[in-house]
Write an enzyme that holds these catalytic residues in place. Sequence first.
Site, PDB file in Angstrom:
ATOM      1  N   ASP A  75     -12.346  -9.856  -0.685  1.00  0.00           N
ATOM      2  CA  ASP A  75     -13.609 -10.019   0.036  1.00  0.00           C
ATOM      3  C   ASP A  75     -14.573  -8.954  -0.483  1.00  0.00           C
ATOM      4  O   ASP A  75     -14.145  -7.937  -1.037  1.00  0.00           O
ATOM      5  CB  ASP A  75     -13.471  -9.999   1.569  1.00  0.00           C
ATOM      6  CG  ASP A  75     -12.713  -8.802   2.123  1.00  0.00           C
ATOM      7  OD1 ASP A  75     -12.678  -7.748   1.452  1.00  0.00           O
ATOM      8  OD2 ASP A  75     -12.164  -8.915   3.220  1.00  0.00           O
TER       9      ASP A  75
ATOM     10  N   HIS B 274     -10.552  -5.542  -1.874  1.00  0.00           N
ATOM     11  CA  HIS B 274     -11.540  -5.418  -0.793  1.00  0.00           C
ATOM     12  C   HIS B 274     -12.704  -4.613  -1.383  1.00  0.00           C
ATOM     13  O   HIS B 274     -12.662  -3.377  -1.438  1.00  0.00           O
ATOM     14  CB  HIS B 274     -10.937  -4.715   0.423  1.00  0.00           C
ATOM     15  CG  HIS B 274      -9.837  -5.496   1.066  1.00  0.00           C
ATOM     16  ND1 HIS B 274     -10.082  -6.678   1.738  1.00  0.00           N
ATOM     17  CD2 HIS B 274      -8.498  -5.301   1.127  1.00  0.00           C
ATOM     18  CE1 HIS B 274      -8.939  -7.159   2.196  1.00  0.00           C
ATOM     19  NE2 HIS B 274      -7.960  -6.349   1.834  1.00  0.00           N
TER      20      HIS B 274
ATOM     21  N   ASN C 201       1.833  -4.611  -3.344  1.00  0.00           N
ATOM     22  CA  ASN C 201       0.435  -4.977  -3.097  1.00  0.00           C
ATOM     23  C   ASN C 201      -0.349  -3.718  -2.709  1.00  0.00           C
ATOM     24  O   ASN C 201       0.129  -2.914  -1.911  1.00  0.00           O
ATOM     25  CB  ASN C 201       0.445  -5.983  -1.919  1.00  0.00           C
ATOM     26  CG  ASN C 201      -0.883  -6.630  -1.649  1.00  0.00           C
ATOM     27  OD1 ASN C 201      -1.536  -7.119  -2.565  1.00  0.00           O
ATOM     28  ND2 ASN C 201      -1.280  -6.659  -0.378  1.00  0.00           N
TER      29      ASN C 201
ATOM     30  N   GLU D  95       0.806  -1.220   0.000  1.00  0.00           N
ATOM     31  CA  GLU D  95       0.000   0.000   0.000  1.00  0.00           C
ATOM     32  C   GLU D  95       0.847   1.282   0.000  1.00  0.00           C
ATOM     33  O   GLU D  95       0.743   2.110   0.900  1.00  0.00           O
ATOM     34  CB  GLU D  95      -0.978  -0.025   1.184  1.00  0.00           C
ATOM     35  CG  GLU D  95      -1.879  -1.258   1.121  1.00  0.00           C
ATOM     36  CD  GLU D  95      -2.797  -1.441   2.329  1.00  0.00           C
ATOM     37  OE1 GLU D  95      -2.743  -0.602   3.255  1.00  0.00           O
ATOM     38  OE2 GLU D  95      -3.567  -2.419   2.345  1.00  0.00           O
TER      39      GLU D  95
ATOM     40  N   GLU E 264      -6.342 -10.327  -1.700  1.00  0.00           N
ATOM     41  CA  GLU E 264      -7.071 -10.179  -0.429  1.00  0.00           C
ATOM     42  C   GLU E 264      -8.578 -10.056  -0.674  1.00  0.00           C
ATOM     43  O   GLU E 264      -9.264  -9.266  -0.022  1.00  0.00           O
ATOM     44  CB  GLU E 264      -6.563  -8.942   0.335  1.00  0.00           C
ATOM     45  CG  GLU E 264      -5.072  -8.960   0.614  1.00  0.00           C
ATOM     46  CD  GLU E 264      -4.593  -7.789   1.467  1.00  0.00           C
ATOM     47  OE1 GLU E 264      -5.437  -7.095   2.056  1.00  0.00           O
ATOM     48  OE2 GLU E 264      -3.372  -7.581   1.529  1.00  0.00           O
TER      49      GLU E 264
HETATM   50  O1  G3I Z   1      -3.094  -8.707  18.687  1.00  0.00           O
HETATM   51  C1  G3I Z   1      -3.958  -7.748  19.312  1.00  0.00           C
HETATM   52  C2  G3I Z   1      -4.537  -8.309  20.566  1.00  0.00           C
HETATM   53  O2  G3I Z   1      -3.508  -8.542  21.503  1.00  0.00           O
HETATM   54  C3  G3I Z   1      -5.567  -7.300  21.132  1.00  0.00           C
HETATM   55  O3  G3I Z   1      -6.210  -7.866  22.240  1.00  0.00           O
HETATM   56  C4  G3I Z   1      -6.611  -6.975  20.072  1.00  0.00           C
HETATM   57  C5  G3I Z   1      -7.593  -5.918  20.551  1.00  0.00           C
HETATM   58  O4  G3I Z   1      -8.084  -5.154  19.487  1.00  0.00           O
HETATM   59  O5  G3I Z   1      -5.950  -6.468  18.938  1.00  0.00           O
HETATM   60  C6  G3I Z   1      -5.068  -7.408  18.347  1.00  0.00           C
HETATM   61  O6  G3I Z   1      -4.494  -6.861  17.223  1.00  0.00           O
HETATM   62  C7  G3I Z   1      -5.354  -6.751  16.107  1.00  0.00           C
HETATM   63  C8  G3I Z   1      -4.745  -7.572  14.964  1.00  0.00           C
HETATM   64  O7  G3I Z   1      -5.508  -7.396  13.787  1.00  0.00           O
HETATM   65  C9  G3I Z   1      -4.687  -9.058  15.283  1.00  0.00           C
HETATM   66  O8  G3I Z   1      -5.973  -9.559  15.463  1.00  0.00           O
HETATM   67  C10 G3I Z   1      -5.458  -5.305  15.710  1.00  0.00           C
HETATM   68  O9  G3I Z   1      -6.153  -4.588  16.724  1.00  0.00           O
HETATM   69  C11 G3I Z   1      -6.188  -5.164  14.395  1.00  0.00           C
HETATM   70  O10 G3I Z   1      -6.120  -3.804  13.974  1.00  0.00           O
HETATM   71  C12 G3I Z   1      -5.519  -6.041  13.343  1.00  0.00           C
HETATM   72  O11 G3I Z   1      -6.282  -5.927  12.160  1.00  0.00           O
HETATM   73  C13 G3I Z   1      -5.649  -6.390  10.990  1.00  0.00           C
HETATM   74  C14 G3I Z   1      -5.485  -5.240  10.005  1.00  0.00           C
HETATM   75  O12 G3I Z   1      -4.903  -5.729   8.791  1.00  0.00           O
HETATM   76  C15 G3I Z   1      -4.584  -4.152  10.553  1.00  0.00           C
HETATM   77  O13 G3I Z   1      -4.600  -3.079   9.689  1.00  0.00           O
HETATM   78  C16 G3I Z   1      -6.543  -7.457  10.352  1.00  0.00           C
HETATM   79  O14 G3I Z   1      -6.601  -8.597  11.230  1.00  0.00           O
HETATM   80  C17 G3I Z   1      -5.975  -7.870   9.000  1.00  0.00           C
HETATM   81  O15 G3I Z   1      -6.883  -8.737   8.365  1.00  0.00           O
HETATM   82  C18 G3I Z   1      -5.786  -6.627   8.147  1.00  0.00           C
HETATM   83  O16 G3I Z   1      -5.238  -7.013   6.908  1.00  0.00           O
HETATM   84  C19 G3I Z   1      -4.981  -5.957   5.977  1.00  0.00           C
HETATM   85  C20 G3I Z   1      -3.776  -6.395   5.140  1.00  0.00           C
HETATM   86  O17 G3I Z   1      -2.691  -6.703   5.974  1.00  0.00           O
HETATM   87  C21 G3I Z   1      -3.388  -5.305   4.136  1.00  0.00           C
HETATM   88  N1  G3I Z   1      -4.515  -4.942   3.313  1.00  0.00           N
HETATM   89  C22 G3I Z   1      -5.727  -4.586   4.039  1.00  0.00           C
HETATM   90  C23 G3I Z   1      -6.142  -5.690   5.006  1.00  0.00           C
HETATM   91  C24 G3I Z   1      -7.424  -5.339   5.712  1.00  0.00           C
HETATM   92  O18 G3I Z   1      -7.277  -4.215   6.536  1.00  0.00           O
END
Ligand code: G3I
Length: 386
Positions: free
Chosen positions: A307, A275, A239, A198, A305
């Site tokens: 969805d 997305h 990406n 990105e 990715e």
């Molecule tokens: O690990 C912590 C955990 O300890 C805590 O309790 C919890 C509370 O919110 O947060 C956890 O971290 C989260 C992490 O995912 C793991 O679950 C983050 O808050 C959350 O923001 C994070 O979201 C991820 C996101 O990227 C971050 O921007 C999504 O799972 C993931 O699917 C998403 O993937 C991105 C790609 O990498 C890039 N393209 C877009 C895509 C969707 O946003």
Amino acid sequence: MAKFSALASILSLLPFVVAQSQEWGQCGGEGWAGPTTCVAGTTCTFMNDFYSQCLPGAATTTTTPPSTPTAPASGSGLNTLAKANAGKLYFGSATDNPELPDTAYVAILQNNAQFGQITPGNSMKWDATEPSNGVFDFSGGDVIASFAKANGQILRGHNLAWYNQLPAWINTIPTTEVGAALTTHVTTVVDAWDVINEPFNDDGTWREYVFFNSLGSNYVSMALTAARAADPAAKLYINDYNIETAGAKATAMLNLVKELQAANIPIDGIGMESHLIVGEVPAASSFISNWEQFTALGIEIAVTELDIRMTLPATTALLAQQQTDYNSVVSACKAVAKCVGVTIWDYTDKYSWVPSTFSGQGEACPWDLNLVEKPAYNGIVAALTT
Ligand code: G3I
């Protein structure tokens, strides 16, 4: 994967891993390099080959693994169809470590007839792999790498240089040290493939964050060059989202590829995140014409990715439109020879990132919350078979 595993093995010798896992924490599984014993009052319990967990209380089961759930019929699985009917390398899914205790979920994810490729949703990102400067931790990523290897699935590394999920330290070191930190990170972590994630704003201008602000757009060349040196066999990708169809951002990405090629910087592919939103997905032809501009440059593309979300509640009409929309995207990939495969950003609504990010939206995946296939699944099958 080899480097991931080797470094994880070294890490496993370090003193901190003699600590015990907390209640509900992971305590074993293929690729797991963390603690294998649990704090008092909990017992390390086998969930599946990839996950053992510290459950409260004493052990109530033997150490014999439970029987593996029966795999779904394989003849019409998405990966089988993508390879045999559509000439693709794979059909894949993202996953994440906290999902692996879910045996019903894993039973579908590990079915190679459905998924021939896996992307770790979070555990290979910088905050997970280098939480402190020069201190690497591959335990989470290695679990996913082992999962994919055990199931004969291709692994897509995700990601190396992204503005999001960076540890705090990268923003506090002197600007003059950022380049070395980027090179060290890429050199140490890379297997494949999303080297740059990105890099652009939606208007096609460069996204401003620590790497761009410290190094200018040259950070892209630095990271790609370091990745190629670290693993000459890896396909190196950039990406992004909102580049799936023509527009300012897609044009900026095309121009970047041309500039990299002119400077002999390695670039093998562009990831179309995809997305998307139900009812706003254009016909396959819009994707095809844009993607062929990229492949005409001699690189490959992948849908990385996918969805397609909707405003809840889901209705029969929305689910039918979603079926059409999934069909359009997958049909486009099928039609573009150098579109190598499609990865959905987790296969089930149970673990989709959408509801927590877009309030009131969801149901973006081809399997529902109960791991049952939705009409979207049939849209994919139809795209791969017709
Ligand atoms: O690990 C912590 C955990 O300890 C805590 O309790 C919890 C509370 O919110 O947060 C956890 O971290 C989260 C992490 O995912 C793991 O679950 C983050 O808050 C959350 O923001 C994070 O979201 C991820 C996101 O990227 C971050 O921007 C999504 O799972 C993931 O699917 C998403 O993937 C991105 C790609 O990498 C890039 N393209 C877009 C895509 C969707 O946003």
